[in-house]
Design a protein around this motif. Structure first.
Motif, PDB file in Angstrom:
ATOM      1  N   UNK A   1       3.463  20.349   8.449  1.00  0.00           N
ATOM      2  CA  UNK A   1       4.559  20.969   9.173  1.00  0.00           C
ATOM      3  C   UNK A   1       5.335  19.860   9.871  1.00  0.00           C
ATOM      4  N   UNK A   2       6.644  19.822   9.656  1.00  0.00           N
ATOM      5  CA  UNK A   2       7.479  18.847  10.345  1.00  0.00           C
ATOM      6  C   UNK A   2       8.251  19.581  11.438  1.00  0.00           C
ATOM      7  N   UNK A   3       8.233  19.017  12.643  1.00  0.00           N
ATOM      8  CA  UNK A   3       8.803  19.706  13.802  1.00  0.00           C
ATOM      9  C   UNK A   3       9.575  18.690  14.635  1.00  0.00           C
ATOM     10  N   UNK A   4      10.836  18.410  14.238  1.00  0.00           N
ATOM     11  CA  UNK A   4      11.590  17.339  14.895  1.00  0.00           C
ATOM     12  C   UNK A   4      12.341  17.779  16.151  1.00  0.00           C
ATOM     13  N   UNK A   5      12.039  18.946  16.685  1.00  0.00           N
ATOM     14  CA  UNK A   5      12.772  19.495  17.827  1.00  0.00           C
ATOM     15  C   UNK A   5      12.868  18.491  18.975  1.00  0.00           C
TER      16      UNK A   5
ATOM     17  N   UNK B   1       7.617  25.598  24.583  1.00  0.00           N
ATOM     18  CA  UNK B   1       6.246  25.666  24.061  1.00  0.00           C
ATOM     19  C   UNK B   1       6.242  25.275  22.587  1.00  0.00           C
ATOM     20  N   UNK B   2       6.765  26.144  21.719  1.00  0.00           N
ATOM     21  CA  UNK B   2       6.800  25.846  20.290  1.00  0.00           C
ATOM     22  C   UNK B   2       5.636  26.474  19.553  1.00  0.00           C
ATOM     23  N   UNK B   3       5.866  27.635  18.929  1.00  0.00           N
ATOM     24  CA  UNK B   3       4.801  28.312  18.186  1.00  0.00           C
ATOM     25  C   UNK B   3       4.387  27.593  16.893  1.00  0.00           C
ATOM     26  N   UNK B   4       5.320  27.115  16.051  1.00  0.00           N
ATOM     27  CA  UNK B   4       4.929  26.602  14.737  1.00  0.00           C
ATOM     28  C   UNK B   4       3.840  25.533  14.744  1.00  0.00           C
TER      29      UNK B   4
ATOM     30  N   UNK C   1      -1.747  24.213  13.290  1.00  0.00           N
ATOM     31  CA  UNK C   1      -3.056  23.657  13.624  1.00  0.00           C
ATOM     32  C   UNK C   1      -4.162  24.688  13.458  1.00  0.00           C
ATOM     33  N   UNK C   2      -3.851  25.950  13.729  1.00  0.00           N
ATOM     34  CA  UNK C   2      -4.856  26.998  13.515  1.00  0.00           C
ATOM     35  C   UNK C   2      -5.247  27.083  12.040  1.00  0.00           C
ATOM     36  N   UNK C   3      -4.289  26.782  11.151  1.00  0.00           N
ATOM     37  CA  UNK C   3      -4.547  26.823   9.718  1.00  0.00           C
ATOM     38  C   UNK C   3      -5.036  25.477   9.176  1.00  0.00           C
ATOM     39  N   UNK C   4      -5.176  24.485  10.046  1.00  0.00           N
ATOM     40  CA  UNK C   4      -5.622  23.170   9.594  1.00  0.00           C
ATOM     41  C   UNK C   4      -4.565  22.363   8.900  1.00  0.00           C
ATOM     42  N   UNK C   5      -3.297  22.680   9.141  1.00  0.00           N
ATOM     43  CA  UNK C   5      -2.185  21.970   8.496  1.00  0.00           C
ATOM     44  C   UNK C   5      -1.728  20.839   9.426  1.00  0.00           C
ATOM     45  N   UNK C   6      -1.612  19.610   8.934  1.00  0.00           N
ATOM     46  CA  UNK C   6      -1.172  18.494   9.781  1.00  0.00           C
ATOM     47  C   UNK C   6       0.243  18.737  10.325  1.00  0.00           C
ATOM     48  N   UNK C   7       0.499  18.248  11.535  1.00  0.00           N
ATOM     49  CA  UNK C   7       1.792  18.423  12.193  1.00  0.00           C
ATOM     50  C   UNK C   7       2.410  17.059  12.461  1.00  0.00           C
ATOM     51  N   UNK C   8       3.658  16.905  12.070  1.00  0.00           N
ATOM     52  CA  UNK C   8       4.448  15.718  12.404  1.00  0.00           C
ATOM     53  C   UNK C   8       5.551  16.180  13.315  1.00  0.00           C
ATOM     54  N   UNK C   9       5.498  15.771  14.588  1.00  0.00           N
ATOM     55  CA  UNK C   9       6.436  16.246  15.600  1.00  0.00           C
ATOM     56  C   UNK C   9       7.206  15.092  16.199  1.00  0.00           C
ATOM     57  N   UNK C  10       8.385  15.409  16.706  1.00  0.00           N
ATOM     58  CA  UNK C  10       9.229  14.419  17.356  1.00  0.00           C
ATOM     59  C   UNK C  10       8.593  14.015  18.695  1.00  0.00           C
TER      60      UNK C  10
END
Length: 317
Positions: free
Chosen positions: A291-295, A300-303, A308-317
């Motif tokens: 999941x890419x989250x450049x906000x 807060x931010x749900x995505x 993370x609940x699904x075990x999917x890596x997160x790339x955030x700003x």
């Protein structure tokens, strides 16, 4: 109320000649939520409102009324929680102040409750009911350009709501700090983080792109979500690169962003889904490479939490 009744009972001595009468459970407390975001929005505020209503309706000490009056057609196929009552008539939001003056404030339109929870940035006017306000973020205070001409209206409306609310709820300590800076006189401020138990941990549907890797970006198309920077970064990635899948409706102040996004779709760089329902979105999330989250800013931010609940890596700003 249970504690008060218990304290009173303890003050009355029990004697054989005057047996203490059993204390009955108090009647459920009638409360109302502004449920319009749950019916009209698939974004984070709509998600928060739906899950809040579901959780509160499970309590046996509350009688939950849902304020859903609006001329707008419901966009979300949401099931009304068992035990809650939906009040929904074709009443335009602009008429609510006048209805209050005529003796029909929001609490009366929601069943005559004594507590009304404002869940969004547009608050139906109440009269005598105690109000609870959720402030999801103060992005329009941090940078007015993210909301354009509406920023000044949002500031004025939110400050007035904070001033008259009996309690203010925020989803993070950061937003709590923003609220204290914006409205220093706020008294009853509570940090209540959101959860992710609404996310199904498995998807039974087949891979949406035949097993090909893809990165997912979820969020309304608006300046704060920073889609332009994401598209620019994706163009710099060397081949083979995962397909970029963007899920989000068109928001505000975003004509340039939408034009770039449509160009990216036409060139094959991205796929854009404007109207994905929960089942489709969570299936995409469960199969995503990341999941890419450049906000640029979030209350807060749900995505990321859902990923993370699904075990999917997160790339955030």
């Amino acid at each position: 109320r249970k504690e008060l009744l218990t304290c009173r009972a303890r003050r009355i001595p029990s004697t054989p000649s005057q047996p203490t009468a059993p204390v009955s459970n108090p009647a459920p407390l009638p409360i109302a939520l502004d449920y319009r975001p749950a019916l009209l929005s698939k974004a984070g505020i709509g998600r928060a409102t739906r899950e809040l209503a579901r959780s509160l309706a499970q309590r046996d000490d509350l009688l939950v009324h849902l304020f859903g009056h609006s001329l707008a057609r419901a966009r979300c196929a949401t099931t009304i929680p068992a035990g809650a009552r939906l009040h929904r008539l074709p009443i335009p939001g602009c008429s609510l102040p006048q209805l209050k003056r005529w003796g029909w404030p929001a609490e009366r339109l929601a069943g005559g409750v004594g507590v009304f929870h404002w869940t969004d940035f547009v608050q139906p006017p109440c009269d005598k009911a105690a109000t609870v306000l959720t402030v999801h973020d103060l992005a329009f205070v941090r940078d007015a350009h993210w909301h354009g001409p509406d920023a000044a209206v949002l500031r004025e409306r939110t400050r007035a709501a904070i001033d008259c609310a009996a309690a203010v709820i925020v989803p993070s300590a950061t937003t709590a700090a923003d609220v204290r800076s914006f409205a220093p006189a706020v008294l009853a401020l509570h940090v209540v983080p959101f959860g992710s138990d609404h996310v199904a941990v498995s998807c039974q549907n087949p891979h949406p792109f035949g097993g090909k890797p893809f990165a997912l970006c979820v969020g309304t198309i608006e300046p704060r979500k920073n889609h332009r920077a994401l598209l620019a970064a994706w163009r710099l990635l060397r081949e083979p690169r995962p397909r970029l899948v963007v899920v989000g409706n068109i928001g505000w102040e975003c004509d340039d962003i939408v034009a770039e996004l449509r160009e990216a779709v036409a060139s094959g760089l991205a796929i854009w889904l404007q109207d994905a329902d929960d089942a489709q979105m969570f299936c995409l999330l469960s199969y995503a490479t990341m999941l890419v989250y450049p906000s640029l800013w979030e209350g807060f931010g749900f995505p990321p939490l859902e990923a993370m609940r699904l075990g999917v890596p997160v790339v955030a700003h």
